[in-house]
Design an enzyme around this catalytic site. Structure first.
Site, PDB file in Angstrom:
ATOM      1  N   GLU A 178      -1.552  20.341  16.211  1.00  0.00           N
ATOM      2  CA  GLU A 178      -0.120  20.285  15.919  1.00  0.00           C
ATOM      3  C   GLU A 178       0.197  19.642  14.567  1.00  0.00           C
ATOM      4  OE1 GLU A 178       1.746  18.596  19.449  1.00  0.00           O
ATOM      5  OE2 GLU A 178       1.231  20.381  20.621  1.00  0.00           O
ATOM      6  N   ASN A 199      -4.911  24.003  16.002  1.00  0.00           N
ATOM      7  CA  ASN A 199      -4.171  24.397  17.199  1.00  0.00           C
ATOM      8  C   ASN A 199      -2.720  23.943  17.047  1.00  0.00           C
ATOM      9  OD1 ASN A 199      -4.284  25.270  20.071  1.00  0.00           O
ATOM     10  ND2 ASN A 199      -3.866  23.100  20.536  1.00  0.00           N
ATOM     11  N   GLU A 248      -2.981  27.180  25.458  1.00  0.00           N
ATOM     12  CA  GLU A 248      -2.273  26.295  26.415  1.00  0.00           C
ATOM     13  C   GLU A 248      -1.147  27.037  27.118  1.00  0.00           C
ATOM     14  OE1 GLU A 248      -1.068  22.628  24.483  1.00  0.00           O
ATOM     15  OE2 GLU A 248      -2.962  22.442  23.405  1.00  0.00           O
ATOM     16  N   ASP A 276       1.663  28.412  29.203  1.00  0.00           N
ATOM     17  CA  ASP A 276       2.511  28.250  30.376  1.00  0.00           C
ATOM     18  C   ASP A 276       3.845  28.909  30.059  1.00  0.00           C
ATOM     19  OD1 ASP A 276       3.612  26.096  28.803  1.00  0.00           O
ATOM     20  OD2 ASP A 276       2.487  24.604  29.955  1.00  0.00           O
TER      21      ASP A 276
HETATM   22  C1  XIL Z   1      -0.021  17.179  27.327  1.00  0.00           C
HETATM   23  C2  XIL Z   1      -0.646  16.813  28.660  1.00  0.00           C
HETATM   24  O1  XIL Z   1      -0.694  17.960  29.484  1.00  0.00           O
HETATM   25  C3  XIL Z   1       0.146  15.727  29.328  1.00  0.00           C
HETATM   26  O2  XIL Z   1      -0.499  15.263  30.502  1.00  0.00           O
HETATM   27  C4  XIL Z   1       0.343  14.547  28.369  1.00  0.00           C
HETATM   28  O3  XIL Z   1       1.185  13.599  28.958  1.00  0.00           O
HETATM   29  C5  XIL Z   1       0.922  15.021  27.079  1.00  0.00           C
HETATM   30  O4  XIL Z   1       0.128  16.051  26.525  1.00  0.00           O
HETATM   31  N1  XIL Z   1       0.241  20.271  23.313  1.00  0.00           N
HETATM   32  C6  XIL Z   1      -1.056  19.832  23.407  1.00  0.00           C
HETATM   33  C7  XIL Z   1      -1.521  19.181  24.648  1.00  0.00           C
HETATM   34  O5  XIL Z   1      -1.835  20.079  22.498  1.00  0.00           O
HETATM   35  O6  XIL Z   1      -2.459  18.181  24.382  1.00  0.00           O
HETATM   36  C8  XIL Z   1      -0.363  18.588  25.418  1.00  0.00           C
HETATM   37  O7  XIL Z   1      -0.857  18.097  26.651  1.00  0.00           O
HETATM   38  C9  XIL Z   1       0.700  19.624  25.623  1.00  0.00           C
HETATM   39  C10 XIL Z   1       1.260  20.070  24.293  1.00  0.00           C
END
Ligand code: XIL
Length: 491
Positions: A167, A208, A272, A274
């Site tokens: 990020e 990422n 990731e 969702d």
């Molecule tokens: C999230 C986790 O799922 C949570 O448990 C934590 O509290 C915060 O981070 N982008 C990412 C992940 O790269 O590492 C994040 O994961 C979600 C957003």
């Protein structure tokens, strides 16, 4: 633990050997009007592997203690990303003192289930312990490189890929002014990638980010950076598109965007996935979510350098979404009772449908296949299981249970339901467990259990089977793998 996002980010829109499980899946595909090949896989990982991809999930250490969740994960996925356990706050909570215990637990879970690991992550502005922000700027590079070298060396040979930089971008396509940028300017990215490559030369190294799934200012910024890094010979191998979507908002330029990064010679991955819904979710939103998952999987299949898709979690009961995006939920392919949702059927159907360009990325050979017992116990219901004469298209059917995967304390089976010489319109399969087994999740059928007796009937979409044809349903169960004799009846 630091919150992962700021308020402004809330608008943003996650192996084993060759597939052994071959089956005809009517599920979902019929509903979606998709053609299914004669031999379709019945798990995401088998279907993905047949297309030269992986299908992954994120697991935290807490998830490892939830047996229904991990059994489902082990049955369906062949890649694991630790949800939090490899982040800086977990691995180097104070300067120079490293702790890999939690990350190691995720790795050993993955290894013992034949799953590979995406390392996540080495350098990120969030979940960064406060002490890093207090390091004098002229020492930040040394601290960063030491962190990367120590962690990537610890996991050397155990991760397929690393999200080296997580990020790094603002929404307008400029780099975030985090401590790494303040110390080194944009050069921190090349320095981090070089340090990771030196520590683990075989790991695929990724940048990422989120909101870079479509073509927009943010992904344009990353695209220019990737071009520049590659022209300088910096070891960058892939781009991770996080894909935290809102239902109905998968960007239309997703495939084109992946294609332009691939054209630079990079792998791309959905890291990731969702797809959150404003709660309560209604059935049309769940259908739309299925459309969204299908689109994401199809986009990956259309791009030869797209190596795989990872969902950020397993089921709706264990996801970061409600805690981070209040009012939203239900973003996963399984509901909080571990039942598959339309999104699961859509993802599986997409993987099982059509042909795609095989993945071009030389992927590591999958880890050893864990024990599986492919014993088949054919069982036919008595051929004289005549349908009542009042049911003109009814007919006898048979059911065969096959173990397709097993692990300590659980197993996954596939049940083939075959029509005899007459078509079947509705079916019921029954068996008894010999040794206290219990089903944890079942798909493509409706289950009722009484003691050790299990009864499974068709779903609305897979009750009709042509003469001599078959359909399958599947389940994961607790206990030692068993292949009891099953009977099949049809009205
Ligand atoms: C999230 C986790 O799922 C949570 O448990 C934590 O509290 C915060 O981070 N982008 C990412 C992940 O790269 O590492 C994040 O994961 C979600 C957003």
């Amino acid at each position: 633990m630091k919150p992962p996002t700021t308020g402004t980010e809330r608008h943003r829109t996650r192996a084993r050997g060759p597939a052994t499980a071959l089956a005809v899946i009517a599920a979902g595909a019929v509903a979606l009007g998709l053609a299914i090949p004669a031999h379709a896989a019945s798990t995401l990982k088998a279907a993905a592997e047949a297309r030269g991809r992986y299908f992954g999930t994120a697991l935290t250490r807490g998830d490892l203690g939830i047996s229904a969740e991990v059994n489902l994960a082990a049955a369906q996925f062949d890649m694991v990303t630790p949800g939090n356990e490899m982040k800086w706050d977990a691995t180097e909570p104070s300067k120079g003192s490293f702790n890999f215990g939690s990350g190691d637990q995720i790795v050993s879970f993955a290894q013992s289930h034949g799953m590979r690991v995406r390392g996540h992550n080495l350098v990120w502005h969030a979940q960064l312990p406060a002490w890093v922000g207090g390091v004098p700027l002229n020492q930040v590079q040394g601290v960063m490189e030491n962190h990367i070298t120590t962690e990537a060396t610890h996991y050397k040979g155990k991760v397929y890929a690393w999200d080296v930089i997580n990020e790094p971008y603002n929404e307008d396509g400029t780099l975030r002014q985090d401590v790494f940028y303040r110390a080194m300017g944009s050069g921190y990215i090349a320095a981090a990638l070089r340090a990771a490559h030196a520590a683990d030369p075989n790991a695929k190294l990724y940048i990422n980010d989120y909101n870079i799934e479509g073509i927009n200012a943010k992904s344009n910024g990353l695209y220019s950076l990737a071009q520049s890094l590659l022209s300088q010979g910096v070891p960058l191998h892939g781009i991770g598109l996080e894909s935290h979507f809102i239902v109905g908002q998968v960007p239309s330029s997703l495939q084109a965007n992946m294609e332009r990064f691939a054209a630079l010679g990079l792998d791309v991955a959905i890291t990731e996935l969702d797809d959150r819904i404003q709660m309560p979710a209604d059935s049309s939103e769940l259908q739309q979510q299925g459309t969204d998952y299908g689109r994401v999987v199809n986009a990956c299949l259309a791009v030869p350098r797209c190596v795989g898709v990872s969902q950020w979690g397993v089921d709706d009961g264990h996801t970061w979404i409600p805690g981070t995006f209040p009012g939203y939920g239900a973003p996963m392919m399984w509901d909080s009772s571990y039942q598959p949702k339309p999104a699961y059927q859509a993802a599986l159907s997409a993987l099982n449908s059509g042909t795609s360009s095989p993945s071009q990325s030389p992927s590591q050979s999958p880890s050893q296949s864990p024990t599986s017992s492919p014993s088949v116990s054919p069982s036919r219901s008595p051929s004289a299981s005549p349908s009542p004469s009042s049911s003109p298209i009814g007919g006898a059917c048979s059911a065969t249970i096959k173990t397709i995967n097993s692990w300590g304390g659980g197993f996954q089976s596939e049940v083939t339901v075959r029509a005899g010489s007459a078509p079947v319109n509705g079916w019921t399969v029954k068996w008894s467990w010999p040794g206290g087994q219990s089903i944890s999740s079942l798909w493509n059928g409706r289950q009722s259990t009484s003691g050790s007796s299990v009864t499974v009937s068709n779903e609305s979409y897979n009750g009709s089977i042509a003469a001599g044809a078959s359909t399958t349903f599947g389940f994961t169960a607790n206990g030692s793998a068993a292949t009891p004799t099953a009977t099949c009846t049809s009205p």
